[in-house]
Design a protein around this motif. Sequence first.
Motif, PDB file in Angstrom:
ATOM      1  N   THR A 190      37.921  40.538  30.481  1.00 11.40           N
ATOM      2  CA  THR A 190      37.323  39.803  31.601  1.00 11.40           C
ATOM      3  C   THR A 190      35.805  39.726  31.512  1.00 11.40           C
ATOM      4  O   THR A 190      35.219  38.655  31.682  1.00 11.40           O
ATOM      5  N   GLN A 625      30.608  43.970  41.413  1.00 15.01           N
ATOM      6  CA  GLN A 625      31.743  43.056  41.507  1.00 15.01           C
ATOM      7  C   GLN A 625      33.033  43.828  41.252  1.00 15.01           C
ATOM      8  O   GLN A 625      33.104  44.640  40.328  1.00 15.01           O
ATOM      9  N   TYR A 627      37.298  43.592  40.739  1.00 19.01           N
ATOM     10  CA  TYR A 627      38.350  42.692  40.278  1.00 19.01           C
ATOM     11  C   TYR A 627      39.715  43.355  40.468  1.00 19.01           C
ATOM     12  O   TYR A 627      39.846  44.583  40.412  1.00 19.01           O
ATOM     13  N   GLN A 639      41.263  38.628  39.203  1.00 12.92           N
ATOM     14  CA  GLN A 639      40.566  37.896  40.250  1.00 12.92           C
ATOM     15  C   GLN A 639      39.433  38.726  40.848  1.00 12.92           C
ATOM     16  O   GLN A 639      39.611  39.900  41.156  1.00 12.92           O
ATOM     17  N   LEU A 640      38.279  38.089  41.005  1.00 10.72           N
ATOM     18  CA  LEU A 640      37.173  38.697  41.727  1.00 10.72           C
ATOM     19  C   LEU A 640      37.526  38.708  43.210  1.00 10.72           C
ATOM     20  O   LEU A 640      37.813  37.673  43.787  1.00 10.72           O
TER      21      LEU A 640
END
Length: 647
Positions: A190, A625, A627, A639-640
Amino acid sequence: MKTTFSNSRSLGLLCLVAGLSACDDDKIIEVEVPVEVPVEVPVMVNAEHTMLTDPFLQVPTDSSVNVVWFTNFEGSAHTLTYGDATTSDVTTTQLSRMMEDASSQQFGKTYDAVGYRSVYRHEATAEGLTQGVRLDYSVSSTDEDGFVFASDTFTLAPAPAKDAPLKILLTSDLQSKKNVVANYQKVVETVGTPDAVLFAGDFVNVPDRASEWFDQAKDNAPGFFPALQGHYQKYLPGFPYNGGEILQHSPLFGTIGNHEVMGRYNPTEDDYSLNGSFNDPQPAWYAEAAYEQVKADVNPTDDADIKAQWIADQSHNQTSFLDIFSFPDDGQGGEEYYATAFGDVFIISMNVSRIWRSWSVSGASKSKFVEGLSTLEDPSQWGFGEFLFERFDKDSDQYAWLESVMETDAFKNAKYKVVMAHQGVFGLGDNTVPVLSQPVMQLVETDTQGNESITEFTFPLSADTWTNDVEPMLANVSEVRYQYPLDQDVWLNDIEPLLLENGVDLVHIGHSHLWNRAQVEDLHYLESSNVGNSYGAYYVDSSGVYTRDVRSSYADFWADVNSANPRWAIEDYPPNGDPQDRVMSFPTVFSPMSLENEDYPNLPFVTSNTLSVFSILDTGTGTVQSYVFDPTNLNSDVQLFDEFSIE
């Protein structure tokens, strides 16, 4: 081979050999002379020898980085090659407590009893490096038979310069749990290979078990290095995930958690086991008191090293963990807690951990709250509640060190200030209750009318207090209880104010195996330990759909707390939410719990045994961030779901 001779005695002899009656004085003769070519005998590979890990990176500086790898043989030569340089200046040490036992899990191997494994650590330094420049590197180890074991080629670099944008993996609690192999593989797929790893404790389950570090592979229970070096399928062929090739390129900064700590070390006892030792720590202060009673026998020469080793062996230790890794040694605690700069990030690793014990209050065995009723007169069998392994209160050495670190220019001038602490400083998880207070031991005496009198002692105790005040009472006690007063939370009272005062941006923790975060003034808390299984989040959902809202699975404790005459006051043990009423932050993009149950409303956590979460600190944007993905679906999108700024 063709050899040329001129006129000489040798030439005359050769002329005769060649069938000539004589040779002219100026005769030059070329004669083919057979030469024996030595036959190379191939070195036979010892099938028992192997490299236990790929190389990995430690303690980077502005111009160097250390490279570490493990073999199961001592070897006769070891080398590190990087760029155009090669060094054989390698330090080799044998780990002293790497063992296996009947509970070890390896593919195709079993063990009948506790036994030691040969594990050798090799460490070299790549020097003269340039910030921002990556070099190829590899290592090799030659065994005693002369066979060379060589690694693949990876990349290394020194610590980055300031203003270099970095992506740093925030993770913890690998612990041989399911989904961790998928988790670290998805990190690389990712965001690419991270620039560093901040690991907030609980690397394995039992730190003296060698296979949990190097080659465990059974029932989706990976070893630490296979998961974070991307070769789990080597140990469990056919597994759908291989882990992430991370540590070969990215320096790791770790923190001591409760699963880095072993308990009492008595391997010659018949019933000794690794799981048993892990669950059998006692406070160092009690071991000091016990030492005073036996020192004439165990240390007649009053040797300070023998005393220190006896106390460590009869209390708790993190020997194997500290033998495996290299961290900065910048204070009184050595590598147990440390601080260092890495690019724009100033990293502080604290030692905040305690033993975990069960919630039961029945008295059948030792727990968080009581000692077993059958052992009240035998403290050698006690657990001493959930005692803290290391002090970090304002009167401790660790606190003084933390204050001194925050006075340095390196800390003050850092763009981002990050603290790692493993255990229970905030959050919704099961393990945030009780809070991080020193246990208050209650010695309960009951008269013939059933009336109780209680004498209290707050840990840690001195040897004199134990010997003179506590031991004389034990013959008459009817119960030993432990209280953890909410208003004596060491983290809340002593550490959090210090962090706020000095502008710390982020506290990264683990331990409860979930994702949640909170903000107190400008300080952000993040637990992103839902890499494998989870132990639940206790949160009151106003819609009533999420029902795991109170810590009710430990029936006898909560029955007591809610009874007419409780031994423990519910005010000290909040059944749900953050125990100090910190407000949890909601995910900024979407709530991943909706992936598990579409009826769930927006929830400020991820607790799941299906979903897996990882978090990245991006210093280029000043954001963290997080995920999420579903490892059971090989095609699951990553997915964030949350992003927040620590600027």
